[in-house]
Design a protein around this motif. Structure first.
Motif, PDB file in Angstrom:
ATOM      1  N   UNK C  39       0.841  -1.202   0.000  1.00 16.02           N
ATOM      2  CA  UNK C  39       0.000   0.000   0.000  1.00 16.02           C
ATOM      3  C   UNK C  39       0.875   1.251   0.000  1.00 16.02           C
ATOM      4  N   UNK C  40       1.827   1.290   0.922  1.00  9.72           N
ATOM      5  CA  UNK C  40       2.678   2.476   1.038  1.00  9.72           C
ATOM      6  C   UNK C  40       3.473   2.699  -0.249  1.00  9.72           C
ATOM      7  N   UNK C  41       4.042   1.606  -0.755  1.00 10.64           N
ATOM      8  CA  UNK C  41       4.894   1.698  -1.933  1.00 10.64           C
ATOM      9  C   UNK C  41       4.121   2.241  -3.139  1.00 10.64           C
ATOM     10  N   UNK C  44       2.839   5.918  -2.541  1.00  9.61           N
ATOM     11  CA  UNK C  44       3.929   6.897  -2.584  1.00  9.61           C
ATOM     12  C   UNK C  44       4.396   7.130  -4.012  1.00  9.61           C
ATOM     13  N   UNK C  45       4.539   6.028  -4.757  1.00  4.49           N
ATOM     14  CA  UNK C  45       5.000   6.190  -6.133  1.00  4.49           C
ATOM     15  C   UNK C  45       3.993   6.959  -6.968  1.00  4.49           C
ATOM     16  N   UNK C  46       2.701   6.745  -6.684  1.00  3.68           N
ATOM     17  CA  UNK C  46       1.669   7.520  -7.379  1.00  3.68           C
ATOM     18  C   UNK C  46       1.844   9.009  -7.093  1.00  3.68           C
ATOM     19  N   UNK C  64      10.266  11.673  -1.156  1.00  2.00           N
ATOM     20  CA  UNK C  64       9.863  10.259  -1.079  1.00  2.00           C
ATOM     21  C   UNK C  64       9.881   9.769   0.373  1.00  2.00           C
ATOM     22  N   UNK C  65      10.960  10.091   1.089  1.00  2.00           N
ATOM     23  CA  UNK C  65      11.086   9.615   2.472  1.00  2.00           C
ATOM     24  C   UNK C  65       9.994  10.197   3.356  1.00  2.00           C
ATOM     25  N   UNK C 113      13.924   6.838 -10.213  1.00  2.00           N
ATOM     26  CA  UNK C 113      12.928   6.122 -10.987  1.00  2.00           C
ATOM     27  C   UNK C 113      11.725   5.806 -10.118  1.00  2.00           C
ATOM     28  N   UNK C 114      10.706   6.642 -10.198  1.00  2.00           N
ATOM     29  CA  UNK C 114       9.535   6.396  -9.366  1.00  2.00           C
ATOM     30  C   UNK C 114       8.460   5.727 -10.203  1.00  2.00           C
ATOM     31  N   UNK C 115       8.768   4.486 -10.589  1.00  6.19           N
ATOM     32  CA  UNK C 115       7.869   3.830 -11.517  1.00  6.19           C
ATOM     33  C   UNK C 115       6.860   2.966 -10.771  1.00  6.19           C
ATOM     34  N   UNK C 116       5.592   3.141 -11.122  1.00  4.01           N
ATOM     35  CA  UNK C 116       4.540   2.354 -10.496  1.00  4.01           C
ATOM     36  C   UNK C 116       4.647   0.905 -10.924  1.00  4.01           C
ATOM     37  N   UNK C 117       5.131   0.721 -12.130  1.00  3.50           N
ATOM     38  CA  UNK C 117       5.327  -0.617 -12.667  1.00  3.50           C
ATOM     39  C   UNK C 117       6.212  -1.454 -11.736  1.00  3.50           C
TER      40      UNK C 117
END
Lengths: 190, 189, 173
Positions: C39-41, C44-46, C64-65, C113-117
């Protein structure tokens, strides 16, 4: 690192917004969390620590501000005060040891229980075993207890644990804190 | 005396990597290691110690009196970054490591889990004990990294079944090492 | 490119599993940490997509942090309120683990690289891995308490990882 003024401000704003949101959720759920009361004494079976007592009730007493005493409750049998349950924290070899000490209205330690600790596995953790905690049973609360290496010869002595001297001493200190508190505040009714 | 006890416990008998399962990844992440192990260990220890001191001070002087301990994680995130940044600055100024710079990110990865744990357990400890715990954990991590790197060097890849090559055999080596370290329990009274 | 991506995911996943190992004493704890981290990951990336192309790149990790810490705190508070038995098992480890796994995943997968993938794939793998290790240790731990101790966690994870890489016919990293 180059510092970008605009984005630093945005970051600060983000931190503030997040903090306020966290605070809001915490305040909203505070009562619910307090209800759950994580094992802080609710699982103590008082009848094993203080034979005869059936339930615990809050009593009106000032707890010292230094934090040595965490909680004091009265132990009752059909609304008759039989003794007190005093919770103390004490510094062990490398963890805080939480103790519950039951002292009867007659001034006898009727039992102690180690509520939580994080001492060395296999050595220091023997402080939580009944074999050790039973050594405190029926000791008088008139005087402070002493830890001894050998077999006990006097009534105010507790035999230590080999290899866990610091942990055992911490438990004795914790019990003594409770005894002192009992003698100062609780003895002879309140 | 207690300072030394706590330090030795965190270093050997309750080693953070082997008995608390913390910081395993940085220890096995050998391929990506850009920095000599011992120096990296010193940097991690420094970062964790700075971090512990800062978070301890903030926790006891600000969060606790104001009753806002639920903000600990957010404050911690900032302190962690600050500590990593400071350590990188210190290492630069020491002059010795100029040719090889450890990145802030790398340092965060390597120390986050140790540092994080102190925020919570050290709430009960005093500052000195916290420092002992941090130094012990950092040294313990360094020791395990050295031992593991040596073990990996000695493992004959040809003798290992295909599927076990690489990380699986490293994890198993760590497991066996953890059993060996169990022998240290009781070292500290 | 895709091959490179695949390697990135397995390295990231491995980092996550190693960090989450402490929560694998039972299926329940393993799954809960797995789900909480996911959930957090993902969230956050979104959110990071808003900042990704605008903020200076050296500050992204700070954003991010802070976001991870924020979501972790919220999940911790909600768990304290509604799932107290989970807190009794995991204690203070819970927020620490969620926070650390998310940070490590991000930094290992590439700092900008904040990729949702990647977040999605890592999450699925992470939940599965922690669940499997958790159930093995829980079932075996009923008869052999040594399975619940730290060294057994390494051995279980190592052997399961070997089995997995044997099945999928590739090296874990």
């Amino acid at each position: 690192m180059k510092i970008d003024a605009k984005w630093t401000l945005i970051l600060v704003a983000l931190v503030i917004v997040c903090s306020i949101a966290t605070g809001g959720i915490y305040v909203a759920l505070e009562d619910k969390i307090a209800e759950n009361d994580f094992g802080d004494g609710d699982d103590i079976d008082i009848s094993t620590l203080l034979p005869g007592a059936t339930d615990l009730k809050k009593i009106d007493i000032d707890i010292p501000e230094d934090g040595s005493i965490r909680d004091v409750q009265g132990a009752y049998e059909n609304n008759e005060l039989k003794g007190y349950l005093i919770k103390t924290d004490t510094e062990g070899a490398y963890s805080t040891i939480s103790l519950a000490v039951a002292i009867t209205t007659e001034g006898t330690i009727s039992g102690i229980e180690v509520l939580s600790h994080n001492e060395t596995e296999g050595l220091g953790d023997e402080i939580a075993d009944e074999e050790f905690t039973n050594r405190f049973k029926d000791k008088t609360a008139d005087s402070l207890l002493k830890l001894v290496e050998e077999d006990t010869s006097a009534d105010d002595e507790i035999q230590g644990l080999s290899g866990a001297t610091i942990s055992a001493q911490a438990v004795v200190d914790g019990v003594n804190t409770a005894v002192e508190f009992y003698n100062e505040q609780l003895k002879g009714g309140n | 005396m207690k300072f030394i006890y706590i330090l030795i416990a965190a270093f050997l008998s309750e080693n953070f990597v082997l008995s608390k399962l913390l910081g395993i990844y940085p220890a096995i992440d050998v391929q990506n290691r850009k920095y000599p192990i011992v120096q990296e260990g010193i940097l991690v220890t420094t970062a964790v110690t700075i971090m512990t001191v800062l978070s301890h001070i903030i926790y006891t002087l600000i969060l606790e009196p104001l009753n806002i301990t639920y903000l600990a994680t957010i404050v911690f995130a900032l302190v962690l970054f600050l500590a990593a940044q400071l350590t990188v600055l210190i290492s630069k100024n020491m002059g010795n490591y100029n040719n090889r710079e450890i990145s802030v990110g790398q340092l965060v990865v390597n120390s986050v889990i140790f540092a994080a744990i102190f925020l919570s357990i050290n709430q009960d400890l005093n500052l000195l004990s916290s420092i002992a715990n941090s130094i012990g954990a950092g040294l313990g991590y360094t020791l395990v990294s050295i031992l593991l790197a040596d073990a990996i060097d000695r493992i004959d890849d040809e003798a290992v079944i295909g599927a076990f090559r690489g990380v699986p055999i490293q994890l198993i080596s760590l497991g066996l090492m953890a059993y060996a370290f169990w022998g240290f329990s009781g070292l500290v009274p | 490119m895709s091959k490179n991506n695949g390697k990135k995911i397995s390295a990231t996943l491995l980092a996550a599993i190693c960090t989450g190992l402490v929560a694998t004493t039972s299926l329940r704890t393993g799954l809960s940490i797995g789900i909480a981290v996911s959930i957090v990951l993902i969230l956050t990336n979104l959110i990071m997509n808003i900042f990704k192309d605008r903020a200076p790149s050296n500050m992204l990790i700070l954003f991010y942090m802070v976001l991870v810490a924020f979501l972790t705190s919220i999940i911790y508070i909600i768990t304290q309120a509604y799932l107290p038995e989970l807190i009794a098992e995991l204690g203070v480890y819970m927020p620490i683990l969620i926070f650390s796994v998310c940070i490590i995943v991000q930094i290992v997968s590439g700092e900008e690289n904040y990729s949702i993938n990647i977040a999605l794939k890592t999450s699925i793998g992470f939940i599965l891995a922690l669940g499997v290790i958790g159930i093995v240790r829980e079932v075996l731990g009923k008869n052999y308490t040594a399975m619940l101790e730290a060294p057994a966690a390494f051995l279980t994870a190592g052997i399961l990882l070997a089995i997995a890489s044997g099945i999928f016919n590739k090296k874990a990293i």
